[in-house]
Design a protein around this motif. Structure first.
Motif, PDB file in Angstrom:
ATOM      1  N   ASP A  81       0.820  -1.208   0.000  1.00 21.15           N
ATOM      2  CA  ASP A  81       0.000   0.000   0.000  1.00 21.15           C
ATOM      3  C   ASP A  81       0.855   1.260   0.000  1.00 21.15           C
ATOM      4  OD1 ASP A  81      -2.861   1.236   0.683  1.00 21.15           O
ATOM      5  OD2 ASP A  81      -1.371   2.241   1.931  1.00 21.15           O
ATOM      6  N   SER A  82       0.410   2.249  -0.778  1.00 21.08           N
ATOM      7  CA  SER A  82       1.051   3.566  -0.776  1.00 21.08           C
ATOM      8  C   SER A  82      -0.040   4.618  -0.703  1.00 21.08           C
ATOM      9  CB  SER A  82       1.915   3.758  -2.026  1.00 21.08           C
ATOM     10  OG  SER A  82       2.492   5.053  -2.053  1.00 21.08           O
ATOM     11  N   ALA A  83      -0.282   5.149   0.477  1.00 23.57           N
ATOM     12  CA  ALA A  83      -1.307   6.181   0.673  1.00 23.57           C
ATOM     13  C   ALA A  83      -2.661   5.727   0.124  1.00 23.57           C
ATOM     14  CB  ALA A  83      -0.877   7.505   0.053  1.00 23.57           C
ATOM     15  N   GLY A  84      -2.992   4.469   0.386  1.00 27.16           N
ATOM     16  CA  GLY A  84      -4.284   3.949  -0.025  1.00 27.16           C
ATOM     17  C   GLY A  84      -4.337   3.383  -1.430  1.00 27.16           C
ATOM     18  N   ILE A  85      -3.227   3.414  -2.153  1.00 27.20           N
ATOM     19  CA  ILE A  85      -3.156   2.869  -3.516  1.00 27.20           C
ATOM     20  C   ILE A  85      -2.305   1.606  -3.486  1.00 27.20           C
ATOM     21  CG2 ILE A  85      -2.389   3.292  -5.878  1.00 27.20           C
ATOM     22  CD1 ILE A  85      -2.812   6.272  -5.363  1.00 27.20           C
ATOM     23  N   SER A  86      -2.791   0.546  -4.107  1.00 26.61           N
ATOM     24  CA  SER A  86      -2.051  -0.710  -4.150  1.00 26.61           C
ATOM     25  C   SER A  86      -0.989  -0.649  -5.247  1.00 26.61           C
ATOM     26  CB  SER A  86      -3.002  -1.880  -4.417  1.00 26.61           C
ATOM     27  OG  SER A  86      -2.282  -3.101  -4.471  1.00 26.61           O
ATOM     28  N   LEU A  87       0.259  -0.865  -4.858  1.00 33.67           N
ATOM     29  CA  LEU A  87       1.363  -0.861  -5.809  1.00 33.67           C
ATOM     30  C   LEU A  87       1.798  -2.290  -6.119  1.00 33.67           C
ATOM     31  CD1 LEU A  87       3.712   2.036  -4.607  1.00 33.67           C
ATOM     32  CD2 LEU A  87       1.600   2.135  -5.962  1.00 33.67           C
ATOM     33  N   ALA A  88       2.154  -2.529  -7.371  1.00 32.10           N
ATOM     34  CA  ALA A  88       2.625  -3.842  -7.826  1.00 32.10           C
ATOM     35  C   ALA A  88       4.139  -3.829  -7.923  1.00 32.10           C
ATOM     36  CB  ALA A  88       2.009  -4.177  -9.180  1.00 32.10           C
ATOM     37  N   GLY A  89       4.759  -4.905  -7.457  1.00 34.86           N
ATOM     38  CA  GLY A  89       6.211  -4.969  -7.501  1.00 34.86           C
ATOM     39  C   GLY A  89       6.735  -6.356  -7.783  1.00 34.86           C
ATOM     40  N   HIS A  90       8.013  -6.415  -8.115  1.00 33.50           N
ATOM     41  CA  HIS A  90       8.746  -7.669  -8.243  1.00 33.50           C
ATOM     42  C   HIS A  90       9.869  -7.649  -7.218  1.00 33.50           C
ATOM     43  CE1 HIS A  90       7.463  -8.235 -12.732  1.00 33.50           C
ATOM     44  NE2 HIS A  90       6.560  -8.705 -11.885  1.00 33.50           N
ATOM     45  N   LEU A  91       9.908  -8.671  -6.390  1.00 36.84           N
ATOM     46  CA  LEU A  91      10.943  -8.810  -5.362  1.00 36.84           C
ATOM     47  C   LEU A  91      11.964  -9.833  -5.858  1.00 36.84           C
ATOM     48  CD1 LEU A  91      11.500  -7.848  -2.350  1.00 36.84           C
ATOM     49  CD2 LEU A  91      10.608 -10.105  -1.701  1.00 36.84           C
ATOM     50  N   TYR A  92      13.239  -9.471  -5.837  1.00 36.89           N
ATOM     51  CA  TYR A  92      14.305 -10.346  -6.309  1.00 36.89           C
ATOM     52  C   TYR A  92      15.218 -10.717  -5.137  1.00 36.89           C
ATOM     53  CZ  TYR A  92      12.948  -8.645 -10.946  1.00 36.89           C
ATOM     54  OH  TYR A  92      12.252  -8.322 -12.078  1.00 36.89           O
ATOM     55  N   THR A  93      15.543 -12.006  -5.056  1.00 40.69           N
ATOM     56  CA  THR A  93      16.424 -12.494  -4.004  1.00 40.69           C
ATOM     57  C   THR A  93      17.390 -13.501  -4.588  1.00 40.69           C
ATOM     58  OG1 THR A  93      14.611 -12.277  -2.412  1.00 40.69           O
ATOM     59  CG2 THR A  93      16.535 -13.510  -1.697  1.00 40.69           C
ATOM     60  N   SER A  94      18.664 -13.363  -4.241  1.00 45.46           N
ATOM     61  CA  SER A  94      19.677 -14.290  -4.729  1.00 45.46           C
ATOM     62  C   SER A  94      19.472 -15.676  -4.129  1.00 45.46           C
ATOM     63  CB  SER A  94      21.063 -13.771  -4.361  1.00 45.46           C
ATOM     64  OG  SER A  94      22.056 -14.743  -4.648  1.00 45.46           O
ATOM     65  N   ASP A  95      19.822 -16.704  -4.920  1.00 41.78           N
ATOM     66  CA  ASP A  95      19.754 -18.089  -4.440  1.00 41.78           C
ATOM     67  C   ASP A  95      20.931 -18.437  -3.546  1.00 41.78           C
ATOM     68  OD1 ASP A  95      17.408 -18.586  -5.881  1.00 41.78           O
ATOM     69  OD2 ASP A  95      18.538 -19.137  -7.687  1.00 41.78           O
ATOM     70  N   THR A  96      21.941 -17.602  -3.519  1.00 45.02           N
ATOM     71  CA  THR A  96      23.114 -17.879  -2.690  1.00 45.02           C
ATOM     72  C   THR A  96      22.744 -17.789  -1.217  1.00 45.02           C
ATOM     73  OG1 THR A  96      24.539 -16.914  -4.389  1.00 45.02           O
ATOM     74  CG2 THR A  96      25.482 -17.205  -2.188  1.00 45.02           C
ATOM     75  N   PRO A  97      22.959 -18.852  -0.447  1.00 37.72           N
ATOM     76  CA  PRO A  97      22.572 -18.825   0.964  1.00 37.72           C
ATOM     77  C   PRO A  97      23.426 -17.855   1.772  1.00 37.72           C
ATOM     78  CG  PRO A  97      23.804 -20.827   0.472  1.00 37.72           C
ATOM     79  CD  PRO A  97      23.564 -20.143  -0.837  1.00 37.72           C
TER      80      PRO A  97
END
Length: 307
Positions: A9-25
Motif C-alpha cells: 500500500d502507498s497512501a491507499g493505492i495498491s502498488l505492484a512490484g517484483h521482489l528479487y532475491t539471490s539463491d546464494t545462501p
C-alpha cells in the motif's frame, strides 16, 4: 535467483512490484534496495534490469510500478504525481521492513531517470534510508518546465499549462479531458521535437528494444500542473551525512540536473561518469550498464555493511 510478485500500500493505492532475491545462501537478513523506474516506464523495463543485477550481488531488491501506472492502482491512469511518487518510495521501504529476509537497518534507494530525483527527495524525508544512488538523474518538473537540456523556451510550458487547465474544465463538465501524448509516431518526428535525446527515448520505449505494453505512452493532463510547482531537489540538503552516488552518462543532455542535485548535497557525495554513454544508454546497453552495476555494488556494499 527468485522473483516474486508482490503488492503493498502507498497512501491507499495498491502498488505492484517484483521482489528479487539471490539463491546464494546467507546467514541472517540481507541488505535491500528499492529500485524506481524512469518516467513512463514500468518495472519490467530498466528498473527490473537493475534490480535483477543488484540481487545477483546479494541484495534483496524491489522494483515497483509507480501509483497510477503499470500494474499499480490509482486513477486517472497515466498520472505523474511527484508527491505520490516520493510517497511510493517510502511505502516500498515500509514494505521491505516487514520481510524477514531484509535487514531493516540496511535499506538503500536506487532511482533511475525520474526516479533518481524522487529517490533523493524520499531519502531526504525518510531516515530509514541509509544510502541513495541514482542513474541518469532527471527531475520531471524541471524537464517539463525547462526541457531536457535546460534551454526550453518558457512559452512551451505555459502552453502545456493552458492545455492542462482546459482538461480540468472539461472533466468538471463531465467530458473526456483527453491525455497528453508523450511519444510521436516516428523517430524523425521525435528528432524534430527533442533532438537526439528525443530519438533515443523513442527508440527505447516505442521499438522492440524496450517496448512494453504497460509502459505509458501518454500522461494525464493533470500531471502538468502538479509538476508546475514541485521541486524534488529541495529535500536534498536533508539527506545530510548519508551518502549519495549519481551515475551519469558523459553524453547525457540531462546531466545538468544531476549536477544541480550534487551541488545541493551537504554530505558525502559523488558523481560517477560513464564514458561514452548517453542518458538512455544507461537503461539497457550492456557496455554501459555493467560498469554502472559494478560501481553501485561497491557503493552499497560499503554503505549498507554491518560495520
Amino acid at each position: 535467483m527468485a522473483q516474486t510478485t508482490v503488492s503493498f500500500d502507498s497512501a491507499g493505492i495498491s502498488l505492484a512490484g517484483h521482489l528479487y532475491t539471490s539463491d546464494t545462501p546467507v546467514s541472517g537478513p540481507r541488505p535491500a534496495l528499492v529500485v524506481g523506474h524512469p518516467g513512463t516506464g514500468v518495472k519490467e523495463q530498466t528498473s527490473g534490469t537493475y534490480a535483477r543485477q543488484m540481487a545477483e550481488h546479494g541484495f534483496v531488491t524491489l522494483a515497483f510500478d509507480a501509483a497510477y501506472q503499470g500494474e499499480s492502482g490509482g486513477l486517472p491512469r497515466g498520472l505523474e504525481d511527484p508527491a505520490q511518487r516520493v510517497e511510493d518510495f517510502k511505502a516500498a521501504v515500509s514494505y521491505l521492513t516487514t520481510l524477514n529476509e531484509v535487514d531493516a537497518d540496511r535499506i538503500g534507494l536506487l532511482g533511475i531517470c525520474a526516479s533518481g530525483s524522487y529517490s533523493l527527495a524520499a531519502t531526504g524525508g525518510d531516515h530509514r534510508v541509509k544510502a541513495v544512488a541514482t542513474v541518469s538523474t532527471a527531475e520531471p518538473a524541471r524537464q517539463f518546465r525547462l526541457g531536457a537540456d535546460g534551454t526550453q523556451d518558457p512559452a512551451v510550458f505555459q502552453a502545456l499549462l493552458d492545455a492542462a487547465a482546459r482538461a480540468r474544465s472539461a472533466a468538471a463538465r463531465g467530458e473526456d479531458p483527453g491525455t497528453m501524448t508523450m511519444f510521436p509516431e516516428t523517430a524523425e518526428q521525435a528528432r524534430a521535437l527533442g533532438g537526439q535525446h528525443g530519438v533515443e527515448g523513442f527508440e527505447y520505449y516505442c521499438t522492440p528494444r524496450g517496448w512494453h505494453e504497460r509502459s505509458a505512452k501518454a500522461l494525464a493532463w493533470e500531471s502538468i500542473d502538479r509538476m508546475a510547482f514541485h521541486d524534488a531537489f529541495f529535500a536534498v540538503p536533508l539527506i545530510g551525512a548519508r551518502p549519495i552516488l549519481q551515475i551519469i552518462g558523459e553524453r547525457a543532455v540531462t546531466a545538468w540536473m544531476a549536477v544541480e542535485a550534487h551541488q545541493r548535497a551537504t554530505g558525502p557525495k559523488e558523481i560517477h561518469w560513464i564514458k561514452g554513454a548517453s542518458h538512455v544508454d544507461l537503461y539497457d546497453k550492456k557496455e554501459y550498464i555493467d560498469p554502472a552495476i559494478d560501481k553501485l555494488a561497491d557503493f552499497y556494499a560499503t554503505h549498507l555493511s554491518t560495520d
